[in-house]
Scaffold this active site. Structure first.
Site, PDB file in Angstrom:
ATOM      1  N   CYS A  90     -18.906  -6.507 -15.761  1.00 33.75           N
ATOM      2  CA  CYS A  90     -18.974  -7.719 -17.222  1.00 33.75           C
ATOM      3  C   CYS A  90     -17.456  -8.323 -17.157  1.00 33.75           C
ATOM      4  O   CYS A  90     -18.011  -9.394 -18.038  1.00 33.75           O
ATOM      5  CB  CYS A  90     -19.169  -6.660 -18.722  1.00 33.75           C
ATOM      6  N   GLU A 135       1.079  -1.236   0.167  1.00 28.07           N
ATOM      7  CA  GLU A 135       0.084   0.091  -0.089  1.00 28.07           C
ATOM      8  C   GLU A 135       1.167   0.897   0.410  1.00 28.07           C
ATOM      9  O   GLU A 135       0.429   2.451   0.764  1.00 28.07           O
ATOM     10  CB  GLU A 135      -0.936   0.175   1.014  1.00 28.07           C
TER      11      GLU A 135
HETATM   12 MG    MG Z   1      -3.641  -4.780  -1.209  1.00 28.28          MG
HETATM   13 ZN    ZN Z   2     -16.738  -4.503 -17.221  1.00 29.57          ZN
END
Ligand code: MG
Ligand code: ZN
Ligand code: ADP
Length: 195
Positions: free
Chosen positions: A152, A93
């Site tokens: 999708c 991070e």
């Molecule tokens: Mg991560």
């Molecule tokens: Zn998509």
């Protein structure tokens, strides 16, 4: 003595693993750290105190892969904690850190350490995180991961925030973020970034 010239000269370098949320950045970081540990290398792993999602003494991926880490408040805390014989420094991070982290990574690489960082390349508005962008430019090795679009199923490189928060950094997981492809990502209508 080794035949590998890189090892002989204790050459350091920077590796960046970037991508949107859920793209497997932490998983890949953990994989590289584990491989280094198998090779009996000394590894130090850091994450930011901002990331409180999974406790403070470890790095955990979304699929519950876990390794121990030192939690630091800012980039200045890292160098004093580095041990001389450490060969690999990994930071997760990295986008949560202040911009000093870029110089810290550079210094570590110049000291001969292998530096592996993972972080978001863009925020929820699809704007680059400056720290990650700078590290991408400075790194020897760059990996961009993609997730699966939750709408999708296409490859996803965008992080869609599903909550109404407008702060740039809001720590969350599937409760407030989704991976989306370019077509399914909807850019939020927010004016200047509130920090
Ligand atoms: Mg991560
Ligand atoms: Zn998509
Ligand atoms: P990152 O650090 O990039 O946010 P992690 O390495 O923590 O990602 O987690 C990756 C894991 O997240 C995947 O292996 C998978 O189990 C899970 N996951 C959840 N949602 C998705 C998604 N939309 N696309 C891909 N992986 C997902």
């Amino acid at each position: 003595m080794t035949n590998n010239p890189l090892m002989y000269h204790k050459q350091g370098w920077i590796e960046v693993i970037c991508g949107c949320m859920f793209s497997g950045k932490t998983e890949e970081l953990i994989r590289r750290v584990r491989t280094a540990l198998i090779a009996k290398q000394k590894v130090q792993l850091f994450n930011s105190k901002i990331d409180t999602r999974y406790g403070i003494d470890s790095i955990i991926s979304h699929n519950q892969n876990k390794v121990a880490a030192t939690c630091v408040k800012n980039s200045a805390e890292i160098l004093p904690l580095i041990q001389k014989d450490t060969q690999v420094v990994a930071i997760d991070e990295v986008n949560f850190f202040d911009k000093g982290i870029v110089e810290v990574c550079d210094k570590l690489a110049n000291m001969g350490k292998r530096v592996i960082v993972a972080g978001l390349d863009t925020d929820y508005r699809a704007e680059p995180f400056e720290v990650t962008a700078a590290l991408l430019a400075k790194a020897e090795y760059v990996t961009k991961n993609l997730a699966v679009c939750t709408k999708c199923g296409n490859p996803a490189s965008f992080t869609q925030r599903t909550s109404k928060d407008t702060k740039r950094i809001v720590v969350g997981t599937t409760d407030s973020y989704q991976a989306r492809c370019r077509r399914c990502y909807k850019k939020p209508k927010v004016k200047p970034l509130s920090k």
